[in-house]
Scaffold this motif. Structure first.
Motif, mmCIF file in Angstrom:
data_model
loop_
_atom_site.group_PDB
_atom_site.id
_atom_site.type_symbol
_atom_site.label_atom_id
_atom_site.label_comp_id
_atom_site.label_asym_id
_atom_site.label_seq_id
_atom_site.Cartn_x
_atom_site.Cartn_y
_atom_site.Cartn_z
ATOM 1 N N MET A 197 -3.552 -9.406 -3.084
ATOM 2 C CA MET A 197 -4.443 -8.307 -3.831
ATOM 3 C C MET A 197 -3.438 -6.661 -3.929
ATOM 4 O O MET A 197 -3.254 -6.731 -5.239
ATOM 5 C CB MET A 197 -5.911 -8.120 -2.649
ATOM 6 N N CYS A 198 -2.648 -6.588 -2.549
ATOM 7 C CA CYS A 198 -2.013 -5.402 -2.997
ATOM 8 C C CYS A 198 -0.785 -5.393 -3.469
ATOM 9 O O CYS A 198 -0.242 -4.186 -3.930
ATOM 10 C CB CYS A 198 -1.665 -4.719 -1.485
ATOM 11 N N SER A 199 -0.532 -6.594 -3.576
ATOM 12 C CA SER A 199 0.901 -6.906 -4.293
ATOM 13 C C SER A 199 0.479 -6.739 -5.243
ATOM 14 O O SER A 199 0.792 -6.682 -6.343
ATOM 15 C CB SER A 199 1.044 -8.321 -3.865
ATOM 16 N N ARG A 249 -8.595 7.406 -3.731
ATOM 17 C CA ARG A 249 -9.812 7.440 -3.746
ATOM 18 C C ARG A 249 -10.173 6.046 -4.956
ATOM 19 O O ARG A 249 -11.378 5.343 -5.349
ATOM 20 C CB ARG A 249 -10.656 8.619 -4.703
ATOM 21 N N ILE A 250 -9.012 5.678 -6.001
ATOM 22 C CA ILE A 250 -9.377 4.511 -6.766
ATOM 23 C C ILE A 250 -8.197 4.051 -5.851
ATOM 24 O O ILE A 250 -9.593 3.022 -6.800
ATOM 25 C CB ILE A 250 -8.021 5.710 -7.915
ATOM 26 N N TYR A 251 -7.973 3.699 -5.170
ATOM 27 C CA TYR A 251 -7.263 2.435 -5.352
ATOM 28 C C TYR A 251 -7.504 1.799 -3.779
ATOM 29 O O TYR A 251 -8.406 0.963 -3.637
ATOM 30 C CB TYR A 251 -6.039 2.868 -4.117
ATOM 31 N N LEU A 252 -8.753 3.053 -3.123
ATOM 32 C CA LEU A 252 -9.555 2.211 -2.329
ATOM 33 C C LEU A 252 -10.916 1.769 -3.123
ATOM 34 O O LEU A 252 -11.360 0.620 -2.923
ATOM 35 C CB LEU A 252 -10.131 3.409 -1.550
ATOM 36 N N THR A 284 -12.824 -2.383 -2.262
ATOM 37 C CA THR A 284 -13.994 -2.527 -2.632
ATOM 38 C C THR A 284 -13.799 -3.700 -3.224
ATOM 39 O O THR A 284 -14.627 -4.529 -2.722
ATOM 40 C CB THR A 284 -14.982 -1.282 -2.959
ATOM 41 N N ILE A 285 -13.520 -3.959 -4.257
ATOM 42 C CA ILE A 285 -13.540 -5.038 -4.694
ATOM 43 C C ILE A 285 -13.530 -6.578 -4.278
ATOM 44 O O ILE A 285 -14.270 -7.321 -3.821
ATOM 45 C CB ILE A 285 -13.507 -5.266 -6.505
ATOM 46 N N ILE A 318 1.182 -1.128 0.139
ATOM 47 C CA ILE A 318 0.245 0.012 -0.197
ATOM 48 C C ILE A 318 1.363 0.980 0.572
ATOM 49 O O ILE A 318 1.052 1.860 -0.777
ATOM 50 C CB ILE A 318 -0.616 0.078 1.420
ATOM 51 N N PHE A 319 2.108 1.564 0.883
ATOM 52 C CA PHE A 319 3.004 2.719 0.803
ATOM 53 C C PHE A 319 3.551 2.225 -0.332
ATOM 54 O O PHE A 319 3.742 3.884 -1.135
ATOM 55 C CB PHE A 319 4.028 1.997 2.387
ATOM 56 N N ALA A 320 4.061 1.823 -1.023
ATOM 57 C CA ALA A 320 5.277 1.503 -2.563
ATOM 58 C C ALA A 320 3.692 2.098 -3.455
ATOM 59 O O ALA A 320 4.215 3.440 -4.733
ATOM 60 C CB ALA A 320 5.470 0.346 -2.818
ATOM 61 N N SER A 321 2.416 1.523 -3.280
ATOM 62 C CA SER A 321 1.668 2.400 -4.723
ATOM 63 C C SER A 321 1.256 4.031 -4.158
ATOM 64 O O SER A 321 0.991 3.832 -4.789
ATOM 65 C CB SER A 321 0.024 1.284 -4.254
ATOM 66 N N LEU A 322 0.878 4.361 -2.995
ATOM 67 C CA LEU A 322 0.240 5.312 -3.101
ATOM 68 C C LEU A 322 1.504 6.025 -2.686
ATOM 69 O O LEU A 322 0.783 7.350 -3.050
ATOM 70 C CB LEU A 322 -0.824 5.315 -0.770
ATOM 71 N N VAL A 323 2.214 6.084 -1.683
ATOM 72 C CA VAL A 323 3.832 7.182 -2.101
ATOM 73 C C VAL A 323 4.150 7.258 -2.806
ATOM 74 O O VAL A 323 5.165 8.415 -3.670
ATOM 75 C CB VAL A 323 4.033 7.232 0.326
#
Length: 242
Positions: free
Chosen positions: A108-110, A46-49, A53-54, A34-39
Motif C-alpha cells: 500500500m505504501c508503494s 495528515r493527508i498521508y495518515l 486509515t483505509i 513512507i520516507f520517500a512520500s513524506l520527506v
C-alpha cells in the motif's frame, strides 16, 4: 522522476516485499516508501495518515483472523475452547499475521508513493507508451472519471437528504438509503449522457487525447532505482538462505 520509472519501482518493490518469507524486508520497503512520500515528495503527513486509515481496517481484520485460526507452533496464549477448537495465539500464527500485515502495508505504501506523486494522466501516458490497446486505456480513463462523478452525486444527494431529516430514524434511514441508491443510478446515467454529448461536441473520434509530457528516462533516477531494487533482492536472497 518520470512516471514510468516510478511505476517500475513501485511494482518491483511490491512484488519483492510479497515474496519475502519474513517480516524484515516488507518493513524496510514500508519505511523507505513512507520516507520517500513524506520527506522527498513532501506529502502532508495528515493527508498521508488519512490515506493509511483505509487499508488499516482491512489489514488489521485479516491479521486478527490469521492470528486466531492459524494453528501450529508453540502456544503463546490460550483464551478458551469451543467444541474442542482452541481459540489461541501461537508463535506461528503471530508471525504469519505480522508478515501478512507488513506485506499489505509495504504494497500500500508503494502504491501511495506512486499515486501521491504522479498525475493520473502521466500513468495513462505510460500505458499508451507500452502499447496497451487504445480501447482499454480509454475505458480506464472513463472509469476513473466516473468514480468522481459517482462520489460527487452521492455526496450531493446525501447532503440533501440530511438537510430534510432523512436519517433521523432507522426506518427513515432505510428509506433514504434506498432512494439514494436509485437516484444515484439515474443521476450518474444522466451525467454519463452529458459527458458523451460534450465529447461528441469536441469532435471525439474514438481516441481520447492526453497532454504531451516529457517521458524521457532519467539516468540518475534509473541508477537510484536499480541500486534500491538490487538492495531489496540481496536482502530477499539472504532471508531465503538464512
Amino acid at each position: 522522476m518520470p512516471a514510468a520509472q516510478k511505476l517500475v519501482l513501485c511494482i518491483a518493490a511490491t512484488v519483492i516485499a510479497v515474496l519475502s518469507p519474513v517480516i524484515y524486508l516488507p518493513l524496510f520497503v514500508l519505511i523507505s516508501m513512507i520516507f520517500a512520500s513524506l520527506v522527498l515528495a513532501k506529502v502532508p503527513i495528515r493527508i498521508y495518515l488519512s490515506l493509511l486509515t483505509i487499508p488499516l481496517a482491512f489489514g488489521l481484520t485479516g491479521a486478527v483472523v490469521l492470528l486466531f485460526v492459524t494453528g501450529g507452533g508453540e502456544t503463546i496464549y490460550d483464551f478458551f475452547t469451543i467444541a474442542g477448537f482452541h481459540i489461541q495465539i501461537t508463535d506461528k500464527s503471530l508471525n504469519l499475521a505480522m508478515l501478512v500485515l507488513a506485506r499489505t502495508f509495504a504494497g500500500m505504501c508503494s502504491l501511495y508513493f506512486l499515486t501521491v506523486t504522479t498525475p493520473v494522466t502521466s500513468l495513462f501516458k505510460v500505458l499508451r507508451d507500452v502499447h496497451l490497446p487504445q480501447e482499454f486505456i480509454d475505458l480506464t480513463m472513463l472509469i476513473y472519471r466516473y468514480i468522481f462523478v459517482f462520489i460527487g452525486e452521492a455526496i450531493d444527494i446525501h447532503n440533501a437528504q440530511v438537510m430534510r431529516g432523512g436519517y433521523s430514524t432507522f426506518k427513515d434511514w432505510i428509506s433514504a438509503f434506498s432512494m439514494l441508491t436509485s437516484m444515484l443510478f439515474i443521476r450518474t446515467w444522466e451525467k454519463g449522457e452529458d459527458i458523451f454529448l460534450s465529447m461528441n461536441s469536441r469532435c471525439y473520434d474514438g481516441v481520447m487525447l492526453l497532454p504531451e509530457e516529457d517521458t524521457q528516462t532519467s539516468v540518475k533516477y534509473a541508477v537510484i532505482i536499480f541500486a534500491y531494487l538490487s538492495l531489496l533482492v540481496v536482502i530477499l536472497a539472504l532471508e531465503m538462505i538464512l
